[in-house]
Design an enzyme around this catalytic site. Sequence first.
Site, PDB file in Angstrom:
ATOM      1  N   ALA A 477      83.715  54.813  34.869  1.00 25.84           N
ATOM      2  CA  ALA A 477      83.306  54.720  33.309  1.00 25.84           C
ATOM      3  C   ALA A 477      81.876  54.727  33.292  1.00 25.84           C
ATOM      4  O   ALA A 477      81.323  54.753  31.907  1.00 25.84           O
ATOM      5  CB  ALA A 477      84.216  53.793  32.784  1.00 25.84           C
ATOM      6  N   HIS A 478      81.016  54.690  34.280  1.00 23.91           N
ATOM      7  CA  HIS A 478      79.531  54.596  34.049  1.00 23.91           C
ATOM      8  C   HIS A 478      79.102  55.634  34.876  1.00 23.91           C
ATOM      9  O   HIS A 478      79.180  55.687  36.346  1.00 23.91           O
ATOM     10  CB  HIS A 478      79.258  53.237  34.782  1.00 23.91           C
ATOM     11  CG  HIS A 478      80.049  52.085  34.127  1.00 23.91           C
ATOM     12  ND1 HIS A 478      80.083  50.885  34.814  1.00 23.91           N
ATOM     13  CD2 HIS A 478      80.544  51.645  32.920  1.00 23.91           C
ATOM     14  CE1 HIS A 478      80.867  50.090  34.249  1.00 23.91           C
ATOM     15  NE2 HIS A 478      81.202  50.637  32.955  1.00 23.91           N
ATOM     16  N   GLN A 479      78.346  56.322  34.387  1.00 25.10           N
ATOM     17  CA  GLN A 479      77.489  57.468  35.209  1.00 25.10           C
ATOM     18  C   GLN A 479      76.069  57.665  34.933  1.00 25.10           C
ATOM     19  O   GLN A 479      75.593  57.304  33.751  1.00 25.10           O
ATOM     20  CB  GLN A 479      78.047  58.940  34.633  1.00 25.10           C
ATOM     21  CG  GLN A 479      79.494  59.127  34.800  1.00 25.10           C
ATOM     22  CD  GLN A 479      80.383  58.869  33.633  1.00 25.10           C
ATOM     23  OE1 GLN A 479      79.991  58.893  32.565  1.00 25.10           O
ATOM     24  NE2 GLN A 479      81.832  58.316  33.872  1.00 25.10           N
TER      25      GLN A 479
END
Length: 564
Positions: A477-479
């Site tokens: 969910a974190h790029q």
Amino acid sequence: MAVVETKQLDDNALLMSLAEKGLALKTGASSPSAHHHTVLCDAVVVGSGCGGGVAAAVLASAGYKVVVVEKGDYFAARDYSSLEGPTMERLYENGGVFSTANVTTTMFAGATVGGGSAVNWSACIRTPANVLQEWSNDHGLPLFGGQGYVQAMDAVCARLGVTGRCREEGFQNKAVRRGCEALGLRVEAVSRNSSEGHFCGSCNLGCPTGEKRGTDTTWLVDAVGRGAVILTGCKAERFILETNTGGGGGRRKKCVGVVAKCLGNGITKKLRIEAKVSVSACGALMTPPLLRNSGLKNRHIGRNLHLHPVSMAWGYFPDSTAELPGKSYEGGIITSMHRVTDRTIIETPALGPGAFAAVVPWESGRDMKERMRRYARTAHAVVLVRDRAAGTVGGEGRVRFTPSRGDAGELRAGLRRALRILVAAGAAEVGTNRSDGLRLRCKGARDEDVEAFLDEVSVEKGPMHPGSDKWALLASAHQMGSCRMGRSAKHGGVDGGGESWEAEGLYVCDGSLLPTAVGVNPMITIESVAYCVAKGIAESLASRAARSVENRDVSTNPPLACES
């Protein structure tokens, strides 16, 4: 809100709406192309999430006319239904079904006004001190070593109304806290951008109460209050680059705006938005393709991608587990966290029934029905790793990522810890989501049975090993990091102020700026970096305006001969 929903308009209605909102338009002979509607502003920001929302607010507050270009749609709290299927389709990139090309990781990214901040899990964790030191010293970026960045985090937390208190935890967080305490492990409270009593449990589908403070309810409101205009259903295609004749710190190109396409059927022409500065803030997955489409060549654009790969453990708690009341879909999504190592943390996820069904391994129809019957009382714990491996973004939808051997080892060790926590919390059954359905019934299990189960979970050629027949898809969910800051063009895609090394006036202001993975939920970090970058842009515009005034004064009133 000064939101122009382009999907609802035709050409004439669009132009009228833009003019009503104070935007200057070029028409007829003065327009550079009959194929475009040309709009004039001081700054154009592509994207409205954690980076774009903050940048728009800071620049508008400095007195500049700002246009925000957002391909997604605008939703207010009353529009959120919390129905999983249609909401994922409307609010997430690719409808929430977005996998890496090499099928290692499923990625979740917001695609609506507010971006990821509209659908994230509310966790507000400041950039860890050791990460700031690393970025400042090892990467040569003074921004992260100064008091200005600390003040930016203070400003961001104040605007989001961050609180570290939680009136009541939900079932999943209670399970993690109870298990940690039983094992004598430290568990930390996680601050949130919502009230102390916020208990909706579905903020990942848009907060229906409006209590979660994303950029859509904070920074973008500030921006609009200062005259900014938000164009929804409008996708940027390329930045407009021209030959730079004015120096620009050695930059050969100069950015003068962006070309965007309205996604509805009513508007026949593209938009040409001309601006003094242009900002790419469409996230680590979409900024690299946009910059490449615009003609930028820096080798770091699309590289150094970090995903915070996540693996999950679960524990089933029968209704008779009186010490842990509640349902998995109730309460704040993340209110407790356990640090396994300096690179690995354990948190709790938001998992609707559809997502739950998608990650459950198929054994039989009967087994699936039984697992779904247990859905409300199945607690999940996610293991998140600060990944060292770097993936690539080759174009829209073309992402490649493989966890390194070290990352996979951290994930395995984290799964062992997560399962121990769930067992200690009193779960009747625990397991992972790997393809063979491995699980352990805890009642009557001896210590050696538990250890044997954990050994099987953490076997090296297990679910995180490429080619394993016991696979488990990772999630992200974190790029971050696909156009990272660097002390030179050899070290990053943009400079320490977020400006492209190749094009003057073109900035990046989103998670792609981060030099490495941050190791915790990155919202506060991204917004703080955006705050600093936008402050720098405003100062640059003010300096440019001052020089322009000085030059006009000199040309209007040339010095006398005795003064030369």
